[in-house]
Design an enzyme around this catalytic site. Structure first.
Site, PDB file in Angstrom:
ATOM      1  N   ASP A  64       0.886  -1.024   0.046  1.00 51.24           N
ATOM      2  CA  ASP A  64       0.039   0.002  -0.006  1.00 51.24           C
ATOM      3  C   ASP A  64       0.760   1.231  -0.112  1.00 51.24           C
ATOM      4  O   ASP A  64       1.352   1.851   1.096  1.00 51.24           O
ATOM      5  CB  ASP A  64      -0.988   0.065   1.315  1.00 51.24           C
ATOM      6  CG  ASP A  64      -2.101   1.069   1.263  1.00 51.24           C
ATOM      7  OD1 ASP A  64      -2.009   1.838   0.230  1.00 51.24           O
ATOM      8  OD2 ASP A  64      -2.983   0.968   2.206  1.00 51.24           O
ATOM      9  N   ALA A  65       1.262   1.612  -1.149  1.00 51.18           N
ATOM     10  CA  ALA A  65       2.220   2.812  -1.253  1.00 51.18           C
ATOM     11  C   ALA A  65       1.602   3.883  -2.027  1.00 51.18           C
ATOM     12  O   ALA A  65       2.149   5.076  -2.099  1.00 51.18           O
ATOM     13  CB  ALA A  65       3.521   2.446  -2.222  1.00 51.18           C
ATOM     14  N   LYS A  66       0.251   3.733  -2.536  1.00 47.10           N
ATOM     15  CA  LYS A  66      -0.056   4.630  -3.347  1.00 47.10           C
ATOM     16  C   LYS A  66       0.521   5.646  -4.394  1.00 47.10           C
ATOM     17  O   LYS A  66       0.624   7.043  -4.164  1.00 47.10           O
ATOM     18  CB  LYS A  66      -1.095   5.589  -2.420  1.00 47.10           C
ATOM     19  CG  LYS A  66      -2.061   4.920  -1.635  1.00 47.10           C
ATOM     20  CD  LYS A  66      -2.983   5.863  -0.599  1.00 47.10           C
ATOM     21  CE  LYS A  66      -4.009   4.915   0.209  1.00 47.10           C
ATOM     22  NZ  LYS A  66      -3.389   4.058   1.020  1.00 47.10           N
ATOM     23  N   ARG A  67       1.282   5.161  -5.258  1.00 48.02           N
ATOM     24  CA  ARG A  67       2.316   6.031  -5.868  1.00 48.02           C
ATOM     25  C   ARG A  67       1.407   6.327  -7.092  1.00 48.02           C
ATOM     26  O   ARG A  67       0.678   5.856  -7.673  1.00 48.02           O
ATOM     27  CB  ARG A  67       3.313   5.019  -6.388  1.00 48.02           C
ATOM     28  CG  ARG A  67       4.492   4.502  -5.108  1.00 48.02           C
ATOM     29  CD  ARG A  67       4.898   5.872  -4.341  1.00 48.02           C
ATOM     30  NE  ARG A  67       6.090   5.272  -3.628  1.00 48.02           N
ATOM     31  CZ  ARG A  67       6.151   5.211  -2.460  1.00 48.02           C
ATOM     32  NH1 ARG A  67       4.967   5.520  -1.700  1.00 48.02           N
ATOM     33  NH2 ARG A  67       7.293   5.002  -1.680  1.00 48.02           N
TER      34      ARG A  67
END
EC number: 4.1.1.23
Length: 288
Positions: free
Chosen positions: A100-103
Site C-alpha cells: 500500500d504505497a499509493k504511488r
C-alpha cells in the site's frame, strides 16, 4: 520492462485465495501508537517485531496482507529494509502481499515507481500495488504494463472515505460525456479487465463507509470485473447494511481490509489469529 512471466495473473490468484481463505485482507500498519500498545519501541527493532508477528499470526490464513509503506518509510532506509523483509516473508508463506504505497506520477518517474514495486527481482515487489490516478489514468501506463507483464495487480484509488475525497472523485470530467472522475477511473479499469476470468488484475480502492457514493457518481463497480479493496470493514463501522449500500451486486468482488480491528489484539499471536478469524467471518457474512 520485465520479460513475460509464467506467474498466473494476480486477479486469478486473488480469486483463488479468497475462495480458500475468505475475503479478508489484514493491513500491516505499524502506527507508533500500536507499537507502544504492544510494548514495543518506536524504532526499527519494534517495527520488525510487530510486522513479522502479524505475518506469523495470519499468513496462510487470510487472502492477503497489506503493509502500509509509509509506516516503514518513516524509519528511513532501515525501515524500508523491514518492508522488504515483510514482502519476502509473505512470498515465502504463500500469502498474497499488497504493498500500500499509493504511488502516482508521470513519465519516467512513474516508470521508476513501477520498477521498484512491480519488477521481478525487486525486493519491494509484492503481488499488487496501490496507485493514485489523479494525474490522469494514462499516467499509470508504466505500472499497468509492468504489472501485466509480471502477473501482478494494481488497486487504483477511486472512492475513498476521507471527507475531502469527493472534491476530486465526484467532480465531472471535461468531455462530451461529463462523467465523474470516479466513474471514469472505474471505466478504465473495466476496459483493462475485459474478458478476464474469474477476476481481472486491475482493481479499485473503494472505502466501505462511502455510502451511496458509487450510485451518486455513476460508478459501475460490478462492471469493473476486478477486485475492490475495501478499507473500513469492521472496526471503522461498515457491516452488512453498509456493504450492501456501497457495493450492491459487486459484493462478490470485495476484498475487505481490516487493520485496527485485528492489530489491536496483539502482540499475542493466538489473539491476533483469533481476531483475524473473527474479522474474516464477519466480512464473509456481511458480503454474503
Amino acid at each position: 520492462m520485465s520479460a513475460p512471466t509464467s506467474r498466473a495473473p494476480f486477479g486469478a490468484r486473488l480469486a483463488g485465495a479468497m475462495a480458500e481463505h475468505g475475503p479478508l485482507c489484514v493491513g500491516i500498519d505499524p502506527h507508533a501508537s500500536l507499537l507502544t500498545s504492544w510494548g514495543l519501541a518506536d524504532d526499527v527493532d519494534g517495527l520488525r517485531r510487530f510486522s513479522l508477528t502479524v505475518l506469523e499470526a495470519v499468513a496462510g490464513r487470510v487472502a492477503a496482507v497489506k503493509p502500509q509503506a509509509a509506516f516503514f518509510e518513516r524509519h528511513g532506509s532501515r525501515g524500508v529494509a523491514v518492508l522488504e523483509e515483510v514482502v519476502a516473508a509473505g512470498r515465502e508463506s504463500g500469502t498474497l502481499v499488497i504493498v500500500d504505497a499509493k504511488r502516482g506520477d508521470i513519465g519516467s518517474t512513474m516508470g521508476a515507481y513501477a520498477d521498484a514495486f512491480l519488477r521481478d527481482g525487486s525486493p519491494l515487489a509484492g503481488d499488487a500495488l496501490t496507485v493514485s490516478p489523479y494525474l490522469g489514468f494514462g499516467s499509470l501506463q508504466p505500472a499497468v504494463e509492468l504489472a501485466a507483464a509480471t502477473g501482478r495487480g494494481l488497486f487504483v484509488l477511486c472512492l475513498t472515505s476521507n471527507p475531502e475525497g469527493g472534491e476530486v472523485q465526484h467532480a465531472r470530467t471535461v468531455g462530451d460525456d461529463g462523467a465523474t472522475v470516479a466513474a471514469t477511473m472505474a471505466a478504465h479499469a473495466a476496459r483493462l479487465n475485459a474478458g478476464a476470468t474469474p477476476l481481472g488484475s486491475v482493481g479499485l480502492v473503494v472505502g466501505a463507509t462511502v455510502g451511496a457514493a458509487a450510485h451518486a457518481t455513476g460508478t459501475d463497480l460490478a462492471a469493473v470485473n476486478g477486485p475492490l479493496l475495501a478499507p473500513g470493514v469492521g472496526a471503522q463501522g461498515a457491516g452488512a447494511a453498509e456493504l450492501a449500500a456501497v457495493f450492491g451486486s459487486a459484493r462478490g468482488q470485495v476484498l475487505a481490509s481490516s487493520s485496527r480491528g485485528v492489530l489491536q489484539a496483539g502482540p499475542d499471536v493466538a489473539r491476533l489469529r483469533d481476531a483475524a478469524r473473527r474479522a474474516g467471518d464477519e466480512a464473509a457474512a456481511a458480503l454474503g
